[in-house]
Design a protein around this motif. Structure first.
Motif, short mmCIF file in Angstrom:
data_model
loop_
_atom_site.label_atom_id
_atom_site.label_comp_id
_atom_site.label_asym_id
_atom_site.label_seq_id
_atom_site.Cartn_x
_atom_site.Cartn_y
_atom_site.Cartn_z
N MET A 1 0.93 -1.14 0.00
CA MET A 1 -0.01 -0.03 -0.01
C MET A 1 0.78 1.16 0.10
O MET A 1 1.81 1.32 0.81
CB MET A 1 -0.85 0.05 1.27
CG MET A 1 -1.83 1.15 1.23
SD MET A 1 -3.22 1.15 2.84
CE MET A 1 -1.59 1.30 4.07
N ALA A 2 0.58 2.23 -0.68
CA ALA A 2 1.39 3.49 -0.97
C ALA A 2 1.04 4.07 0.32
O ALA A 2 -0.02 3.91 1.05
CB ALA A 2 0.83 4.33 -2.02
N ALA A 3 1.81 5.17 0.82
CA ALA A 3 1.97 5.88 2.24
C ALA A 3 0.43 6.39 2.21
O ALA A 3 0.18 7.17 1.43
CB ALA A 3 2.82 6.73 2.34
N LEU A 4 -0.28 6.26 3.36
CA LEU A 4 -1.41 6.74 3.59
C LEU A 4 -1.26 7.66 4.70
O LEU A 4 -1.06 7.26 5.75
CB LEU A 4 -2.74 5.67 4.00
CG LEU A 4 -3.96 6.05 4.10
CD1 LEU A 4 -4.51 6.26 2.70
CD2 LEU A 4 -4.85 4.92 4.61
N GLU A 5 -1.94 8.93 4.52
CA GLU A 5 -1.85 10.04 5.85
C GLU A 5 -3.25 10.16 6.03
O GLU A 5 -4.08 10.51 5.52
CB GLU A 5 -1.05 11.49 5.01
CG GLU A 5 -0.95 12.40 6.24
CD GLU A 5 -0.88 13.55 5.90
OE1 GLU A 5 -0.79 14.52 6.58
OE2 GLU A 5 -0.50 13.91 4.51
N ILE A 6 -3.37 9.65 7.57
CA ILE A 6 -4.78 10.07 7.89
C ILE A 6 -4.89 11.22 9.00
O ILE A 6 -3.88 11.40 9.73
CB ILE A 6 -5.23 8.89 8.90
CG1 ILE A 6 -5.21 7.82 7.84
CG2 ILE A 6 -6.65 9.00 9.25
CD1 ILE A 6 -5.65 6.26 8.29
N ARG A 7 -5.82 12.17 8.68
CA ARG A 7 -6.00 13.31 9.35
C ARG A 7 -7.65 13.58 9.63
O ARG A 7 -8.14 13.14 8.51
CB ARG A 7 -5.26 14.65 9.01
CG ARG A 7 -5.39 14.92 7.53
CD ARG A 7 -4.59 16.32 7.15
NE ARG A 7 -4.67 16.60 5.89
CZ ARG A 7 -4.18 16.38 4.85
NH1 ARG A 7 -3.11 15.54 4.84
NH2 ARG A 7 -4.59 16.87 3.64
N THR A 47 -15.95 13.34 14.25
CA THR A 47 -15.31 13.62 13.18
C THR A 47 -15.54 13.20 11.92
O THR A 47 -16.17 11.97 12.07
CB THR A 47 -13.99 14.29 13.81
OG1 THR A 47 -13.16 15.05 12.93
CG2 THR A 47 -13.21 12.83 13.88
N VAL A 48 -14.61 13.53 11.07
CA VAL A 48 -14.65 12.67 9.68
C VAL A 48 -13.13 12.68 9.39
O VAL A 48 -12.25 13.72 9.48
CB VAL A 48 -15.17 13.36 8.70
CG1 VAL A 48 -15.35 12.42 7.41
CG2 VAL A 48 -16.79 13.70 9.01
N LEU A 49 -12.60 11.38 9.51
CA LEU A 49 -11.29 11.06 9.19
C LEU A 49 -11.14 11.00 7.71
O LEU A 49 -11.83 10.36 7.16
CB LEU A 49 -10.67 9.91 9.91
CG LEU A 49 -10.76 9.97 11.48
CD1 LEU A 49 -10.35 8.51 12.16
CD2 LEU A 49 -9.95 11.11 11.98
N GLY A 50 -10.08 11.52 7.13
CA GLY A 50 -9.69 11.28 5.72
C GLY A 50 -8.42 10.68 5.64
O GLY A 50 -7.54 10.79 6.51
N GLY A 51 -8.20 9.67 4.56
CA GLY A 51 -7.11 9.40 4.21
C GLY A 51 -6.60 9.65 2.91
O GLY A 51 -7.31 9.64 1.93
N TRP A 52 -5.13 10.19 2.77
CA TRP A 52 -4.70 10.85 1.75
C TRP A 52 -3.58 9.81 1.19
O TRP A 52 -2.74 9.52 1.95
CB TRP A 52 -4.20 12.10 1.81
CG TRP A 52 -5.30 13.17 1.93
CD1 TRP A 52 -5.77 14.16 0.88
CD2 TRP A 52 -6.27 13.64 3.02
NE1 TRP A 52 -6.75 14.84 1.17
CE2 TRP A 52 -7.06 14.64 2.48
CE3 TRP A 52 -6.14 13.03 4.09
CZ2 TRP A 52 -7.74 15.33 3.27
CZ3 TRP A 52 -7.26 13.84 5.19
CH2 TRP A 52 -7.98 14.88 4.69
N ILE A 53 -3.45 9.77 0.10
CA ILE A 53 -2.16 9.18 -0.71
C ILE A 53 -2.03 10.43 -1.74
O ILE A 53 -2.47 10.82 -2.74
CB ILE A 53 -2.49 8.24 -1.57
CG1 ILE A 53 -2.93 6.76 -0.57
CG2 ILE A 53 -1.31 7.40 -2.24
CD1 ILE A 53 -3.37 5.53 -1.34
#
Ligand code: COA
Length: 148
Positions: A1-7, A47-53
């Motif tokens: 999996m490519a690096a996933l940033e969650i915020r 809240t709503v968490l998002g995951g970005w690649i």
């Protein structure tokens, strides 16, 4: 999996989030995504968490608790990134968000029309409980003519 940033999602992410939910088949005519996102971000207990690649929003989980149990809604992974562990990772982030607030159990609902996702949750150690799931529209004016 490519690096996933969650915020947590921000004001500028809401259009991308609504598009993601649309791509994942989670929107319904009676649920206004913008209103749902705004409401989840109003209080400290959700809240709503998002995951970005990179710059792309590819995953989300709306997470919150009611002072007793935790729950998640709008768990979604962009179809182009499904099957590579992103869903597991965003769910683990939602669980951590709840643990960090002292919540020790998470209940979630799966639409009857979406039974295939049950195996996804099972692989994350969720169990099916025999419960009658009941609800009441506290604002009857918002009740859709048809829902699943
Ligand atoms: C459900 C969803 C979030 C899963 O995301 P994903 O990134 O594909 O899931 P992962 O790759 O992290 O899979 C995690 C585990 O679940 C399993 N899994 C995922 N989807 C599955 C499916 N449809 N059937 C069976 N198992 C599945 C994977 O095999 C994996 O198991 P493993 O870790 O033991 O190998 C994604 O398919 C999605 O967005 N679906 C559309 C929206 C939706 O229905 N959301 C749920 C609303 S309740």
């Amino acid at each position: 999996m490519a690096a996933l940033e969650i915020r947590e999602i921000g004001d500028s992410d809401t259009n991308d989030l609504a598009t993601l939910w649309e791509r994942c088949g989670l929107t319904r005519p009676w649920n206004d995504p913008d209103a749902d996102i705004a409401f989840a971000r109003t209080n400290d207990n959700s809240t709503v968490l998002g995951g970005w690649i990179g710059d792309a929003l590819v995953a989300s989980a709306m997470v919150g608790h009611d002072g007793h149990r935790g729950t998640v809604y709008y768990v979604s992974v962009d179809p182009a990134h499904q099957g590579s562990g992103v869903g597991r990772t965003i769910m683990e982030a939602a669980e951590d968000w709840l643990r960090g607030r002292g919540v020790w159990k998470l209940n979630l609902m799966v639409r009857a029309s979406n039974t295939r996702v049950i195996d996804f949750y099972r692989s994350l150690d969720y169990e099916t409980e025999e419960r009658a799931n009941m609800s009441k529209w506290l604002d009857p004016a918002r009740r859709p003519a048809q829902e699943d």
